[in-house]
Design an enzyme around this catalytic site. Structure first.
Site, PDB file in Angstrom:
ATOM      1  N   GLU A 177     -74.250 -28.546  10.672  1.00 53.27           N
ATOM      2  CA  GLU A 177     -74.870 -27.339  10.106  1.00 53.27           C
ATOM      3  C   GLU A 177     -75.140 -26.281  11.175  1.00 53.27           C
ATOM      4  O   GLU A 177     -76.189 -26.263  11.793  1.00 53.27           O
ATOM      5  CB  GLU A 177     -76.191 -27.696   9.401  1.00 53.27           C
ATOM      6  N   LYS A 219     -71.775 -27.617   6.875  1.00 55.78           N
ATOM      7  CA  LYS A 219     -72.831 -26.931   6.111  1.00 55.78           C
ATOM      8  C   LYS A 219     -73.110 -25.586   6.778  1.00 55.78           C
ATOM      9  O   LYS A 219     -73.988 -25.473   7.620  1.00 55.78           O
ATOM     10  CB  LYS A 219     -74.097 -27.786   6.044  1.00 55.78           C
TER      11      LYS A 219
END
Length: 340
Positions: A177, A219
Protein backbone atom coordinates in the site's frame (compact mmCIF):
# COMPACT_ATOMS: atom_id res chain seq x y z
CA UNK A 1 6.99 -20.46 0.53
CA UNK A 2 4.47 -22.25 -1.67
CA UNK A 3 3.86 -19.99 -4.65
CA UNK A 4 0.67 -21.68 -5.79
CA UNK A 5 -0.89 -21.23 -2.33
CA UNK A 6 -0.02 -17.53 -2.37
CA UNK A 7 -1.58 -17.21 -5.83
CA UNK A 8 -4.78 -18.98 -4.71
CA UNK A 9 -5.14 -16.64 -1.71
CA UNK A 10 -4.41 -13.52 -3.78
CA UNK A 11 -7.02 -14.48 -6.39
CA UNK A 12 -9.60 -15.16 -3.65
CA UNK A 13 -8.94 -11.70 -2.21
CA UNK A 14 -10.00 -10.10 -5.50
CA UNK A 15 -12.86 -12.48 -6.35
CA UNK A 16 -15.53 -11.10 -8.70
CA UNK A 17 -18.12 -8.91 -7.00
CA UNK A 18 -16.17 -8.74 -3.73
CA UNK A 19 -13.66 -6.50 -1.98
CA UNK A 20 -11.73 -6.14 1.25
CA UNK A 21 -12.94 -4.52 4.45
CA UNK A 22 -10.18 -2.54 6.16
CA UNK A 23 -11.05 -2.92 9.87
CA UNK A 24 -7.46 -2.37 10.98
CA UNK A 25 -7.79 1.10 12.50
CA UNK A 26 -5.18 1.66 15.20
CA UNK A 27 -6.48 2.37 18.70
CA UNK A 28 -5.84 6.10 18.11
CA UNK A 29 -7.74 6.18 14.81
CA UNK A 30 -10.77 4.25 16.04
CA UNK A 31 -10.93 6.52 19.11
CA UNK A 32 -11.32 9.50 16.74
CA UNK A 33 -14.12 7.69 14.86
CA UNK A 34 -15.84 6.80 18.15
CA UNK A 35 -15.42 10.37 19.44
CA UNK A 36 -17.43 11.55 16.43
CA UNK A 37 -20.39 9.38 17.51
CA UNK A 38 -19.79 10.08 21.24
CA UNK A 39 -18.87 6.50 22.12
CA UNK A 40 -16.05 5.71 24.54
CA UNK A 41 -13.29 3.65 22.90
CA UNK A 42 -12.74 0.63 25.15
CA UNK A 43 -11.59 -2.88 24.33
CA UNK A 44 -15.23 -4.04 24.58
CA UNK A 45 -16.79 -1.26 22.45
CA UNK A 46 -14.15 -1.88 19.78
CA UNK A 47 -14.84 -5.62 19.91
CA UNK A 48 -18.63 -5.11 19.75
CA UNK A 49 -18.35 -2.76 16.79
CA UNK A 50 -16.08 -5.12 14.84
CA UNK A 51 -18.46 -7.99 15.62
CA UNK A 52 -21.34 -5.94 14.21
CA UNK A 53 -19.47 -5.70 10.88
CA UNK A 54 -18.23 -9.31 10.75
CA UNK A 55 -21.59 -10.88 11.65
CA UNK A 56 -23.68 -8.77 9.24
CA UNK A 57 -25.93 -11.23 7.37
CA UNK A 58 -24.63 -12.04 3.87
CA UNK A 59 -21.42 -10.02 4.38
CA UNK A 60 -19.56 -12.80 2.56
CA UNK A 61 -21.53 -11.97 -0.61
CA UNK A 62 -19.52 -8.74 -0.95
CA UNK A 63 -16.48 -9.11 1.33
CA UNK A 64 -13.59 -11.42 0.39
CA UNK A 65 -11.24 -10.52 3.25
CA UNK A 66 -10.93 -8.38 6.36
CA UNK A 67 -7.77 -6.57 7.49
CA UNK A 68 -7.55 -6.86 11.28
CA UNK A 69 -5.52 -4.95 13.87
CA UNK A 70 -3.28 -6.71 16.42
CA UNK A 71 -5.92 -6.33 19.14
CA UNK A 72 -8.76 -7.50 16.88
CA UNK A 73 -7.10 -10.69 15.57
CA UNK A 74 -6.94 -11.84 19.22
CA UNK A 75 -10.59 -11.01 20.01
CA UNK A 76 -13.66 -13.24 19.87
CA UNK A 77 -17.36 -13.09 19.07
CA UNK A 78 -19.86 -12.98 21.96
CA UNK A 79 -20.11 -16.77 21.86
CA UNK A 80 -16.34 -17.19 22.17
CA UNK A 81 -15.30 -17.89 18.55
CA UNK A 82 -11.98 -16.17 17.65
CA UNK A 83 -12.62 -13.56 14.95
CA UNK A 84 -10.22 -15.17 12.40
CA UNK A 85 -11.94 -18.55 12.86
CA UNK A 86 -15.39 -16.97 12.56
CA UNK A 87 -14.44 -15.17 9.33
CA UNK A 88 -12.86 -18.30 7.83
CA UNK A 89 -16.10 -20.16 8.55
CA UNK A 90 -17.92 -17.66 6.32
CA UNK A 91 -15.32 -18.02 3.55
CA UNK A 92 -13.83 -14.59 4.35
CA UNK A 93 -10.02 -14.43 4.54
CA UNK A 94 -8.53 -12.90 7.71
CA UNK A 95 -5.66 -10.45 7.20
CA UNK A 96 -3.48 -8.36 9.50
CA UNK A 97 -1.96 -4.85 9.51
CA UNK A 98 1.73 -5.31 10.38
CA UNK A 99 3.35 -1.89 10.02
CA UNK A 100 4.03 0.29 13.06
CA UNK A 101 2.94 3.53 11.45
CA UNK A 102 4.56 6.40 9.57
CA UNK A 103 7.24 8.26 11.55
CA UNK A 104 9.24 11.38 10.67
CA UNK A 105 12.00 10.64 8.15
CA UNK A 106 15.19 12.01 9.73
CA UNK A 107 16.76 14.75 7.64
CA UNK A 108 13.68 15.15 5.45
CA UNK A 109 11.25 17.67 7.00
CA UNK A 110 7.51 16.94 6.41
CA UNK A 111 8.25 13.44 5.03
CA UNK A 112 7.72 10.07 6.69
CA UNK A 113 9.01 6.50 6.66
CA UNK A 114 6.91 3.55 7.79
CA UNK A 115 8.46 1.53 10.59
CA UNK A 116 7.94 -2.07 11.67
CA UNK A 117 10.53 -4.25 9.88
CA UNK A 118 12.39 -5.16 13.08
CA UNK A 119 11.00 -8.43 14.42
CA UNK A 120 8.54 -8.71 11.52
CA UNK A 121 9.60 -12.26 10.58
CA UNK A 122 8.63 -13.50 14.07
CA UNK A 123 5.40 -11.50 14.16
CA UNK A 124 4.34 -12.88 10.77
CA UNK A 125 4.87 -16.45 12.02
CA UNK A 126 2.64 -15.70 15.03
CA UNK A 127 -0.04 -14.04 12.88
CA UNK A 128 -0.04 -17.00 10.48
CA UNK A 129 -0.64 -19.23 13.49
CA UNK A 130 -3.56 -17.00 14.54
CA UNK A 131 -5.13 -17.46 11.09
CA UNK A 132 -3.91 -14.48 9.03
CA UNK A 133 -3.47 -15.33 5.34
CA UNK A 134 -2.61 -11.86 4.08
CA UNK A 135 -1.04 -8.72 5.54
CA UNK A 136 -0.92 -4.99 4.92
CA UNK A 137 1.83 -2.35 5.11
CA UNK A 138 1.09 1.29 4.35
CA UNK A 139 3.65 3.78 3.08
CA UNK A 140 2.59 7.44 3.19
CA UNK A 141 3.68 9.96 0.55
CA UNK A 142 2.54 13.56 1.01
CA UNK A 143 2.43 16.20 -1.71
CA UNK A 144 3.45 19.80 -1.05
CA UNK A 145 5.55 22.44 -2.80
CA UNK A 146 8.95 20.74 -2.32
CA UNK A 147 7.88 17.17 -1.50
CA UNK A 148 7.92 14.29 -2.05
CA UNK A 149 11.67 13.92 -2.54
CA UNK A 150 13.02 11.07 -4.63
CA UNK A 151 14.76 9.74 -1.50
CA UNK A 152 11.56 9.50 0.56
CA UNK A 153 9.83 7.65 -2.29
CA UNK A 154 12.77 5.25 -2.65
CA UNK A 155 13.08 4.62 1.10
CA UNK A 156 9.37 3.78 1.42
CA UNK A 157 9.41 1.60 -1.71
CA UNK A 158 12.39 -0.32 -0.30
CA UNK A 159 10.60 -0.91 3.04
CA UNK A 160 7.45 -2.09 1.23
CA UNK A 161 9.48 -4.62 -0.77
CA UNK A 162 11.32 -5.92 2.32
CA UNK A 163 7.96 -6.37 4.05
CA UNK A 164 6.53 -8.17 1.00
CA UNK A 165 9.47 -10.58 0.88
CA UNK A 166 9.05 -11.49 4.57
CA UNK A 167 5.31 -12.02 4.05
CA UNK A 168 5.78 -14.39 1.14
CA UNK A 169 8.46 -16.31 3.06
CA UNK A 170 5.84 -16.79 5.84
CA UNK A 171 3.13 -17.99 3.42
CA UNK A 172 1.23 -14.71 3.72
CA UNK A 173 0.06 -12.61 0.75
CA UNK A 174 1.33 -9.02 1.03
CA UNK A 175 -0.95 -6.08 0.32
CA UNK A 176 1.49 -3.41 -0.84
CA UNK A 177 0.00 0.00 0.00
CA UNK A 178 1.83 3.10 -1.24
CA UNK A 179 -0.60 5.93 -0.44
CA UNK A 180 -0.16 9.31 -2.07
CA UNK A 181 -2.25 11.48 0.25
CA UNK A 182 -5.10 13.68 -1.00
CA UNK A 183 -4.78 16.13 1.90
CA UNK A 184 -3.20 19.08 0.08
CA UNK A 185 -4.26 21.61 -2.52
CA UNK A 186 -2.60 19.86 -5.47
CA UNK A 187 -4.21 19.29 -8.86
CA UNK A 188 -5.08 15.93 -10.38
CA UNK A 189 -2.14 16.38 -12.77
CA UNK A 190 0.30 16.77 -9.85
CA UNK A 191 -1.15 13.69 -8.15
CA UNK A 192 -0.70 11.71 -11.37
CA UNK A 193 2.92 12.83 -11.67
CA UNK A 194 3.73 11.76 -8.08
CA UNK A 195 1.76 8.50 -8.31
CA UNK A 196 3.71 7.64 -11.48
CA UNK A 197 7.00 8.17 -9.59
CA UNK A 198 5.82 6.14 -6.58
CA UNK A 199 4.53 3.15 -8.55
CA UNK A 200 7.67 3.08 -10.72
CA UNK A 201 9.85 2.97 -7.57
CA UNK A 202 7.66 0.37 -5.83
CA UNK A 203 7.65 -2.10 -8.72
CA UNK A 204 11.40 -1.65 -9.30
CA UNK A 205 11.98 -2.56 -5.64
CA UNK A 206 9.53 -5.49 -5.74
CA UNK A 207 11.45 -6.80 -8.73
CA UNK A 208 14.84 -6.33 -7.00
CA UNK A 209 13.54 -8.18 -3.92
CA UNK A 210 12.36 -11.13 -6.06
CA UNK A 211 8.73 -10.71 -5.05
CA UNK A 212 6.31 -13.18 -6.63
CA UNK A 213 3.89 -10.69 -8.18
CA UNK A 214 1.20 -13.32 -8.81
CA UNK A 215 0.96 -13.66 -5.01
CA UNK A 216 0.78 -9.92 -4.28
CA UNK A 217 -2.05 -7.35 -4.15
CA UNK A 218 -1.51 -3.63 -4.77
CA UNK A 219 -3.47 -1.12 -2.64
CA UNK A 220 -2.87 2.29 -4.23
CA UNK A 221 -4.48 5.70 -4.01
CA UNK A 222 -6.67 6.86 -6.86
CA UNK A 223 -5.27 9.71 -8.96
CA UNK A 224 -7.36 12.52 -7.49
CA UNK A 225 -7.15 16.25 -6.75
CA UNK A 226 -6.19 17.30 -3.23
CA UNK A 227 -9.05 18.11 -0.86
CA UNK A 228 -8.01 21.79 -0.81
CA UNK A 229 -7.70 22.12 -4.59
CA UNK A 230 -10.02 24.98 -5.73
CA UNK A 231 -11.04 23.11 -8.91
CA UNK A 232 -11.41 19.42 -8.10
CA UNK A 233 -11.40 17.00 -11.03
CA UNK A 234 -14.62 15.26 -12.05
CA UNK A 235 -15.21 11.52 -11.47
CA UNK A 236 -14.53 10.61 -15.10
CA UNK A 237 -11.17 12.44 -15.06
CA UNK A 238 -10.20 10.60 -11.86
CA UNK A 239 -11.07 7.24 -13.44
CA UNK A 240 -9.18 7.93 -16.67
CA UNK A 241 -6.06 9.33 -14.97
CA UNK A 242 -5.93 6.43 -12.48
CA UNK A 243 -6.23 3.77 -15.18
CA UNK A 244 -3.61 5.55 -17.31
CA UNK A 245 -1.21 5.55 -14.38
CA UNK A 246 -1.82 1.90 -13.44
CA UNK A 247 -1.44 0.69 -17.03
CA UNK A 248 1.98 2.35 -17.20
CA UNK A 249 3.36 0.75 -14.05
CA UNK A 250 1.46 -2.31 -12.78
CA UNK A 251 2.47 -5.59 -14.46
CA UNK A 252 -0.39 -7.84 -15.57
CA UNK A 253 1.09 -10.56 -13.32
CA UNK A 254 -0.46 -8.75 -10.33
CA UNK A 255 -3.87 -10.42 -9.86
CA UNK A 256 -5.64 -7.43 -8.41
CA UNK A 257 -5.61 -3.80 -7.38
CA UNK A 258 -7.68 -2.97 -4.28
CA UNK A 259 -8.02 0.79 -3.92
CA UNK A 260 -7.90 2.68 -0.65
CA UNK A 261 -10.55 5.37 -0.21
CA UNK A 262 -8.13 7.87 1.37
CA UNK A 263 -10.59 10.43 2.69
CA UNK A 264 -13.14 10.30 -0.14
CA UNK A 265 -16.82 10.24 0.82
CA UNK A 266 -18.50 6.83 0.64
CA UNK A 267 -20.50 7.59 -2.57
CA UNK A 268 -17.44 9.24 -4.19
CA UNK A 269 -15.22 6.18 -3.58
CA UNK A 270 -17.92 3.89 -5.02
CA UNK A 271 -18.51 6.11 -8.06
CA UNK A 272 -14.80 6.30 -8.90
CA UNK A 273 -14.36 2.52 -8.66
CA UNK A 274 -17.42 2.00 -10.85
CA UNK A 275 -16.18 4.35 -13.57
CA UNK A 276 -12.80 2.62 -13.66
CA UNK A 277 -14.43 -0.75 -14.17
CA UNK A 278 -16.64 0.69 -16.92
CA UNK A 279 -13.38 1.59 -18.73
CA UNK A 280 -12.35 -2.12 -18.69
CA UNK A 281 -11.52 -4.85 -19.35
CA UNK A 282 -8.25 -4.44 -17.47
CA UNK A 283 -5.30 -6.83 -17.03
CA UNK A 284 -5.98 -7.04 -13.28
CA UNK A 285 -9.12 -7.13 -11.11
CA UNK A 286 -10.04 -3.65 -9.83
CA UNK A 287 -11.65 -3.77 -6.42
CA UNK A 288 -11.90 -1.96 -3.10
CA UNK A 289 -10.12 -2.15 0.24
CA UNK A 290 -12.01 0.57 2.04
CA UNK A 291 -12.07 1.51 5.71
CA UNK A 292 -14.06 4.65 6.35
CA UNK A 293 -15.84 4.53 2.96
CA UNK A 294 -17.35 1.15 3.94
CA UNK A 295 -17.91 1.92 7.62
CA UNK A 296 -18.93 5.56 8.01
CA UNK A 297 -22.67 5.01 7.46
CA UNK A 298 -22.65 1.91 9.67
CA UNK A 299 -20.92 3.79 12.50
CA UNK A 300 -23.49 6.59 12.36
CA UNK A 301 -26.42 4.15 12.30
CA UNK A 302 -25.02 2.13 15.23
CA UNK A 303 -24.01 5.04 17.46
CA UNK A 304 -22.73 2.64 20.12
CA UNK A 305 -26.22 1.43 21.07
CA UNK A 306 -26.90 -2.34 21.29
CA UNK A 307 -30.45 -1.79 19.96
CA UNK A 308 -28.97 -0.24 16.79
CA UNK A 309 -26.79 -3.21 15.79
CA UNK A 310 -29.23 -4.29 13.09
CA UNK A 311 -29.43 -0.74 11.67
CA UNK A 312 -25.63 -0.58 11.62
CA UNK A 313 -25.41 -3.90 9.81
CA UNK A 314 -27.98 -2.80 7.22
CA UNK A 315 -26.01 0.39 6.53
CA UNK A 316 -22.78 -1.60 6.19
CA UNK A 317 -24.33 -4.18 3.83
CA UNK A 318 -25.92 -1.47 1.69
CA UNK A 319 -22.53 0.18 1.14
CA UNK A 320 -20.78 -3.17 0.63
CA UNK A 321 -23.37 -4.11 -1.99
CA UNK A 322 -22.90 -0.80 -3.87
CA UNK A 323 -19.13 -1.40 -3.97
CA UNK A 324 -19.74 -4.99 -5.08
CA UNK A 325 -21.76 -3.60 -8.01
CA UNK A 326 -19.02 -1.05 -8.77
CA UNK A 327 -16.63 -4.01 -9.21
CA UNK A 328 -18.32 -4.76 -12.52
CA UNK A 329 -19.36 -1.22 -13.49
CA UNK A 330 -23.00 -1.96 -12.53
CA UNK A 331 -23.41 0.74 -9.85
CA UNK A 332 -25.58 3.79 -10.52
CA UNK A 333 -25.54 6.83 -8.22
CA UNK A 334 -29.36 6.84 -8.43
CA UNK A 335 -29.28 3.69 -6.30
CA UNK A 336 -28.08 5.85 -3.38
CA UNK A 337 -31.43 7.65 -3.18
CA UNK A 338 -33.51 4.57 -3.93
CA UNK A 339 -31.94 2.57 -1.12
CA UNK A 340 -31.79 5.41 1.41
Amino acid sequence: MNRSELETIARAMVAKGKGILAADESSGTIKKRFDNIKVESTQETRRSYRELLFTAPAAADYISGVILYDETIRQKTKDGTPFPQYLQGLGILPGIKVDMGAKALAGFPKETITEGLDGLRERLAEYHGLGARFAKWRAVIDIAEDIPTAFAIEANAHALARYAALCQEAGIVPIVEPEVLMDGGHTLERCEEVTNQVLAAVFAQLHSHRIHLEGTILKPNMVISGKKCPMRAAAQQVAEATIRCLRRHVPSAVPGIAFLSGGQSSPEATEHLNRMNVLGPHPWELTFSYGRALQEEALQAWGGKPENVEAGQKAFLRRAKFNGLARSGAYDAKQEQAAA
